[in-house]
Design a protein around this motif. Structure first.
Motif, PDB file in Angstrom:
ATOM      1  N   TYR A 416       0.835  -1.206   0.000  1.00  0.00           N
ATOM      2  CA  TYR A 416       0.000   0.000   0.000  1.00  0.00           C
ATOM      3  C   TYR A 416       0.871   1.258   0.000  1.00  0.00           C
ATOM      4  CZ  TYR A 416      -3.692  -3.317   0.850  1.00  0.00           C
ATOM      5  OH  TYR A 416      -4.557  -4.377   0.708  1.00  0.00           O
ATOM      6  N   ARG A 417       1.980   1.201   0.699  1.00  0.00           N
ATOM      7  CA  ARG A 417       2.906   2.336   0.653  1.00  0.00           C
ATOM      8  C   ARG A 417       3.441   2.523  -0.766  1.00  0.00           C
ATOM      9  NH1 ARG A 417       5.617   0.056   5.378  1.00  0.00           N
ATOM     10  NH2 ARG A 417       4.847   0.993   7.316  1.00  0.00           N
ATOM     11  N   ALA A 418       3.815   1.399  -1.401  1.00  0.00           N
ATOM     12  CA  ALA A 418       4.356   1.473  -2.760  1.00  0.00           C
ATOM     13  C   ALA A 418       3.303   2.006  -3.732  1.00  0.00           C
ATOM     14  CB  ALA A 418       4.844   0.099  -3.201  1.00  0.00           C
ATOM     15  N   ALA A 419       2.068   1.519  -3.596  1.00  0.00           N
ATOM     16  CA  ALA A 419       0.987   1.994  -4.464  1.00  0.00           C
ATOM     17  C   ALA A 419       0.752   3.487  -4.266  1.00  0.00           C
ATOM     18  CB  ALA A 419      -0.286   1.206  -4.192  1.00  0.00           C
ATOM     19  N   GLU A 443      -4.535  -0.638   8.310  1.00  0.00           N
ATOM     20  CA  GLU A 443      -5.320   0.559   8.010  1.00  0.00           C
ATOM     21  C   GLU A 443      -4.905   1.726   8.905  1.00  0.00           C
ATOM     22  OE1 GLU A 443     -10.025   1.551   7.467  1.00  0.00           O
ATOM     23  OE2 GLU A 443      -9.389   0.732   9.392  1.00  0.00           O
ATOM     24  N   LYS A 444      -4.780   1.471  10.199  1.00  0.00           N
ATOM     25  CA  LYS A 444      -4.406   2.537  11.143  1.00  0.00           C
ATOM     26  C   LYS A 444      -3.040   3.108  10.806  1.00  0.00           C
ATOM     27  CE  LYS A 444      -3.708   3.599  16.044  1.00  0.00           C
ATOM     28  NZ  LYS A 444      -2.395   4.255  15.803  1.00  0.00           N
ATOM     29  N   GLN A 445      -2.074   2.229  10.544  1.00  0.00           N
ATOM     30  CA  GLN A 445      -0.724   2.694  10.252  1.00  0.00           C
ATOM     31  C   GLN A 445      -0.689   3.507   8.963  1.00  0.00           C
ATOM     32  OE1 GLN A 445       1.794   2.394  12.324  1.00  0.00           O
ATOM     33  NE2 GLN A 445       3.260   3.429  10.989  1.00  0.00           N
ATOM     34  N   LEU A 446      -1.418   3.056   7.955  1.00  0.00           N
ATOM     35  CA  LEU A 446      -1.470   3.779   6.686  1.00  0.00           C
ATOM     36  C   LEU A 446      -2.128   5.148   6.854  1.00  0.00           C
ATOM     37  CD1 LEU A 446      -2.440   0.809   4.351  1.00  0.00           C
ATOM     38  CD2 LEU A 446      -0.275   2.057   4.304  1.00  0.00           C
ATOM     39  N   ARG A 447      -3.151   5.221   7.680  1.00  0.00           N
ATOM     40  CA  ARG A 447      -3.783   6.516   7.965  1.00  0.00           C
ATOM     41  C   ARG A 447      -2.811   7.429   8.698  1.00  0.00           C
ATOM     42  NH1 ARG A 447      -9.163   6.948   6.970  1.00  0.00           N
ATOM     43  NH2 ARG A 447     -10.402   5.035   6.732  1.00  0.00           N
ATOM     44  N   ASP A 448      -2.107   6.862   9.688  1.00  0.00           N
ATOM     45  CA  ASP A 448      -1.157   7.659  10.466  1.00  0.00           C
ATOM     46  C   ASP A 448      -0.034   8.203   9.582  1.00  0.00           C
ATOM     47  OD1 ASP A 448      -2.648   7.134  12.714  1.00  0.00           O
ATOM     48  OD2 ASP A 448      -1.285   5.619  13.536  1.00  0.00           O
ATOM     49  N   GLU A 449       0.320   7.470   8.546  1.00  0.00           N
ATOM     50  CA  GLU A 449       1.406   7.889   7.651  1.00  0.00           C
ATOM     51  C   GLU A 449       0.925   8.785   6.514  1.00  0.00           C
ATOM     52  OE1 GLU A 449       3.424   4.404   6.274  1.00  0.00           O
ATOM     53  OE2 GLU A 449       3.966   3.716   8.281  1.00  0.00           O
ATOM     54  N   GLY A 450      -0.378   9.058   6.455  1.00  0.00           N
ATOM     55  CA  GLY A 450      -0.915   9.947   5.433  1.00  0.00           C
ATOM     56  C   GLY A 450      -1.222   9.286   4.104  1.00  0.00           C
ATOM     57  N   MET A 451      -1.172   7.971   4.047  1.00  0.00           N
ATOM     58  CA  MET A 451      -1.401   7.266   2.782  1.00  0.00           C
ATOM     59  C   MET A 451      -2.853   7.384   2.327  1.00  0.00           C
ATOM     60  SD  MET A 451       1.591   6.288   2.090  1.00  0.00           S
ATOM     61  CE  MET A 451       3.084   6.414   3.070  1.00  0.00           C
ATOM     62  N   TYR A 452      -3.771   7.438   3.285  1.00  0.00           N
ATOM     63  CA  TYR A 452      -5.183   7.520   2.911  1.00  0.00           C
ATOM     64  C   TYR A 452      -5.501   8.863   2.246  1.00  0.00           C
ATOM     65  CZ  TYR A 452      -7.238   3.133   4.423  1.00  0.00           C
ATOM     66  OH  TYR A 452      -7.605   1.809   4.498  1.00  0.00           O
ATOM     67  N   ILE A 532       9.700   4.208  -6.884  1.00  0.00           N
ATOM     68  CA  ILE A 532       9.806   3.118  -5.899  1.00  0.00           C
ATOM     69  C   ILE A 532      11.238   2.894  -5.439  1.00  0.00           C
ATOM     70  CG2 ILE A 532       9.447   0.655  -5.502  1.00  0.00           C
ATOM     71  CD1 ILE A 532       6.861   2.224  -5.607  1.00  0.00           C
ATOM     72  N   ASN A 533      12.139   2.689  -6.382  1.00  0.00           N
ATOM     73  CA  ASN A 533      13.501   2.286  -6.026  1.00  0.00           C
ATOM     74  C   ASN A 533      14.197   3.223  -5.037  1.00  0.00           C
ATOM     75  OD1 ASN A 533      13.059   0.163  -7.729  1.00  0.00           O
ATOM     76  ND2 ASN A 533      14.410   0.866  -9.365  1.00  0.00           N
ATOM     77  N   PRO A 534      14.103   4.557  -5.187  1.00  0.00           N
ATOM     78  CA  PRO A 534      14.818   5.429  -4.239  1.00  0.00           C
ATOM     79  C   PRO A 534      14.272   5.360  -2.812  1.00  0.00           C
ATOM     80  CG  PRO A 534      14.213   6.615  -6.253  1.00  0.00           C
ATOM     81  CD  PRO A 534      13.467   5.330  -6.270  1.00  0.00           C
ATOM     82  N   ALA A 536      12.647   2.444  -1.509  1.00  0.00           N
ATOM     83  CA  ALA A 536      12.279   1.056  -1.224  1.00  0.00           C
ATOM     84  C   ALA A 536      12.484   0.671   0.239  1.00  0.00           C
ATOM     85  CB  ALA A 536      13.059   0.107  -2.132  1.00  0.00           C
ATOM     86  N   GLY A 537      13.578   1.105   0.814  1.00  0.00           N
ATOM     87  CA  GLY A 537      13.868   0.755   2.204  1.00  0.00           C
ATOM     88  C   GLY A 537      12.805   1.245   3.163  1.00  0.00           C
ATOM     89  N   ASP A 538      12.237   2.398   2.880  1.00  0.00           N
ATOM     90  CA  ASP A 538      11.200   2.954   3.745  1.00  0.00           C
ATOM     91  C   ASP A 538       9.818   2.393   3.412  1.00  0.00           C
ATOM     92  OD1 ASP A 538      10.468   4.845   5.838  1.00  0.00           O
ATOM     93  OD2 ASP A 538       9.415   5.939   4.265  1.00  0.00           O
ATOM     94  N   LEU A 539       9.564   2.132   2.140  1.00  0.00           N
ATOM     95  CA  LEU A 539       8.251   1.638   1.723  1.00  0.00           C
ATOM     96  C   LEU A 539       7.987   0.223   2.216  1.00  0.00           C
ATOM     97  CD1 LEU A 539       8.170   2.868  -1.998  1.00  0.00           C
ATOM     98  CD2 LEU A 539       7.057   3.919  -0.026  1.00  0.00           C
ATOM     99  N   TYR A 540       8.987  -0.633   2.088  1.00  0.00           N
ATOM    100  CA  TYR A 540       8.786  -2.045   2.405  1.00  0.00           C
ATOM    101  C   TYR A 540       9.216  -2.372   3.830  1.00  0.00           C
ATOM    102  CZ  TYR A 540       7.975  -2.287  -2.603  1.00  0.00           C
ATOM    103  OH  TYR A 540       7.485  -2.074  -3.876  1.00  0.00           O
ATOM    104  N   ARG A 541       8.691  -1.591   4.754  1.00  0.00           N
ATOM    105  CA  ARG A 541       8.842  -1.886   6.186  1.00  0.00           C
ATOM    106  C   ARG A 541       7.593  -2.624   6.638  1.00  0.00           C
ATOM    107  NH1 ARG A 541       7.870   2.192   8.798  1.00  0.00           N
ATOM    108  NH2 ARG A 541       7.429   3.667   7.096  1.00  0.00           N
ATOM    109  N   TYR A 542       7.768  -3.598   7.499  1.00  0.00           N
ATOM    110  CA  TYR A 542       6.626  -4.395   7.936  1.00  0.00           C
ATOM    111  C   TYR A 542       6.262  -4.047   9.376  1.00  0.00           C
ATOM    112  CZ  TYR A 542       7.660  -6.543   3.547  1.00  0.00           C
ATOM    113  OH  TYR A 542       7.900  -6.716   2.204  1.00  0.00           O
ATOM    114  N   LEU A 543       5.074  -4.450   9.784  1.00  0.00           N
ATOM    115  CA  LEU A 543       4.560  -4.075  11.102  1.00  0.00           C
ATOM    116  C   LEU A 543       5.187  -4.940  12.190  1.00  0.00           C
ATOM    117  CD1 LEU A 543       0.760  -3.404  10.418  1.00  0.00           C
ATOM    118  CD2 LEU A 543       2.498  -1.748  11.131  1.00  0.00           C
TER     119      LEU A 543
END
Length: 578
Positions: A416-419, A443-452, A532-534, A536-543
């Motif tokens: 979802y971060r990547a999208a 959902e909560k984490q994505l909202r907190d990060e401004g993705m929504y 994406i590539n620049p 990637a380290g931040d986008l593909y973090r897991y909970l």
């Protein structure tokens, strides 16, 4: 045979004849005990009746009854065991179990979801089950929570108490998808089952089953199993630029098709995976969320089960996170607290001595398929309308996309971060976009990060965490729409009437939404390289919940002192753990 032909079936002789009496087909019965199952009214009544008969005759000093057909054990080859064979063997108190062995492994984890849950409940009543013997039984509400019918609302109200009063763990409507939660409750190298075909553990092994066997496994803590053969899928090389793990999911059938071991056509279909266990190795450092993409998709290969070889470091990281999540569930008042905290204790026991099983070097497999990651240089999709209809993205480039769905158990927070990064600043998407994260925590984490906010700016329709479009029993796409989806299946009419559905990665889905069509390889790689590539380290973090400050106490309604004590749950004398 043709429609309208009159045939006779001879189950004891194993043949089918036409009106003239000529044999037109032959067959063998599997398992060998199937005729006994029919006479007993089902497999479960046979198992219970045969077991009671054997125990009674043993108590009376009599020989075992000859009235039953007994499973024939396969001969021992003297070779080593696969990882799956060792896991099932451990659950049976054996070093390993050969393919074809009829056994009753211990079910450590059992999952039930809301469309089959009421049937499982009825089966449990017939078994007079007042308490679960399986160590952890979980009930979810992911298939009906978003758009419940009156009967679903009744299920939401009644089923949680039914499960929790028997020692089960009941989720809540809106929590999210069964698999994304059940995976968080698993113990390494154990066996389980679930009433959903995508119950495909990334830790241990699971054998999905119908509501009757799920009830049996929950009530008795074991489940009958005829051990399947295994197919080894070995990954070599390295992931290429722009290629995602979802592309590797599709690379497995792609390579099998090239080797002539899988066909798309239904007539005389070949499928090397059908009814077998897929065992994967070569990607030991995958995070568990990533590993589930691979294991989850074995359902679409018609596998009986699956394993994946992972490192102790990634498994330990996952379990530390899960300990925090389960403690938070107890704090929030989820039932049954004793079951939840018992699982916490067992996770912590494993973390104190982290050891994973491995396949023997001389293990035997029905087949071996090698996927060379160096050769996968562009995205791979499942084209309309069959999960086996695998094509390179370049073969589909330019096809107009009407709707895009990013959701299902095949996704995790990184997708979802990547999208969102791909969609950021691009205005309203050209295709109708659906967003549905797998759990309320995502959902909560994505909202907190401004993705929504980014999703809103793109015109996306956001759904309650759960199955959404993937199941097809809730929201639907427009009739005859062409859809790009991250979901599990693209069967005819599943997502919408006469819909054409592509399956692929969240990254490619976002690009399709952006452009309103499937991109060329050059277009896709340019977007991924820029957006994406620049990052990637931040986008593909897991909970990792254990790394979130104050997470264990978030939403607490049960004081810590009122929760069951680990010593009491495990029967350890007071003061031993202090």
């Amino acid at each position: 045979m043709n429609t309208g032909d009159v045939i006779k079936i001879y189950p004891y002789e194993g043949k089918i004849t036409n009106e003239a009496g000529a044999t037109i087909s032959t067959f063998s019965l599997k398992p060998e005990t199937i005729l006994d199952e029919v006479r007993a009214g089902g497999r479960i009544p046979l198992l219970i009746g045969r077991s009671l008969t054997d125990k009674t005759r043993h108590a009376l000093g009599l020989e075992a009854s000859t009235l039953f057909t007994r499973p024939t054990m396969p001969s021992d080859t003297g070779k080593g065991y696969t990882l799956a064979q060792k896991m099932v063997g451990k659950a049976c108190g054996l070093p390993g179990v050969r393919p074809g062995t009829s056994c009753d492994p211990i079910m450590t984890t059992v999952g039930s979801q809301d469309t089959t849950g009421p049937m499982t409940r009825d089966e449990l009543k017939e078994l007079a089950c007042l308490g679960f013997s399986a160590d952890l039984v979980m009930q979810s509400f992911c298939h009906t929570a978003a758009y419940p019918k009156p009967v679903d609302i009744q299920t939401h109200h009644q089923l949680p108490d039914f499960f929790s009063t028997r020692g089960g763990v009941a989720l809540r409507p809106g929590d999210g998808i069964i698999h994304s939660w059940l995976n968080r409750m698993l113990l390494p190298d154990t066996v389980g089952t679930g009433g959903d075909s995508h119950t495909r553990f990334p830790l241990g092994i699971s054998f999905p089953a119908g509501s009757g066997l799920v009830a049996f496994a929950a009530a008795l803590g074991v489940m009958p199993l005829d051990m399947p053969e295994s197919v080894l899928v070995r990954f070599t090389g390295e992931l290429q630029p722009g290629v995602t793990l979802r592309d590797i999911v599709n690379a497995i059938p792609y390579v099998a098709i090239q080797a002539g071991k899988l066909t798309v056509e239904k007539q005389n279909k070949k499928n090397v995976f059908n009814g077998r266990i897929m065992e994967m190795e070569g990607l030991p450092d995958l995070k568990l969320e990533q590993a589930f993409e691979l294991t989850d998709a074995t359902a679409e290969r018609s596998c009986a089960g699956c394993t994946i070889k992972l490192s102790t470091e990634t498994v330990a990281e996952y379990l530390r996170s899960n300990v925090a999540l389960l403690k938070n569930m107890a704090a929030r008042g989820y039932s049954d607290a004793k079951t939840i905290l018992r699982r916490v204790a067992k996770m912590e026991q494993w973390l104190a001595n982290p050891v994973l099983m491995e396949a023997d070097k001389d293990a035997e497999y029905a087949d071996i398929i090698t996927v060379n990651l160096n050769e996968i240089k562009e995205p791979i999709v499942a084209a309309p309308n069959d999960p086996d209809n695998i094509k390179l993205m370049s073969e589909c480039a330019g096809d107009k996309i009407d709707e895009v769905f990013i959701g299902s158990c095949m996704t995790n927070i990184g997708h979802y971060r990547a999208a969102a990064k791909i969609l950021e600043g691009a205005g309203v998407a050209k295709a109708k976009l659906w967003i549905c994260p797998p759990t309320r925590m995502d959902e909560k984490q994505l909202r907190d990060e401004g993705m929504y906010g980014i999703f809103a700016a793109s015109g996306a329709r956001t759904e309650m965490p759960g199955c959404s479009l993937c199941m097809g029993n809730q929201a639907r796409v427009e009739d005859r729409a062409t859809v790009f989806s991250t979901s599990t299946r693209n069967f005819n009419n599943r997502m919408g009437k006469d819909a054409r559905v592509y399956l692929g990665s969240a990254e490619l889905a976002a690009v399709c939404a952006l452009l309103g069509r499937i991109p060329t390889v050059e277009e896709y790689l340019a977007i991924v390289t820029e957006k994406i590539n620049p990052f990637a380290g931040d986008l593909y973090r897991y909970l990792n919940f254990n790394e979130i400050a104050g997470f264990e106490d978030e939403g607490r309604v049960i004081p810590l002192e009122d929760l069951p004590k680990i010593e009491d749950i495990l029967g350890i004398p007071s003061g031993v753990l202090s």
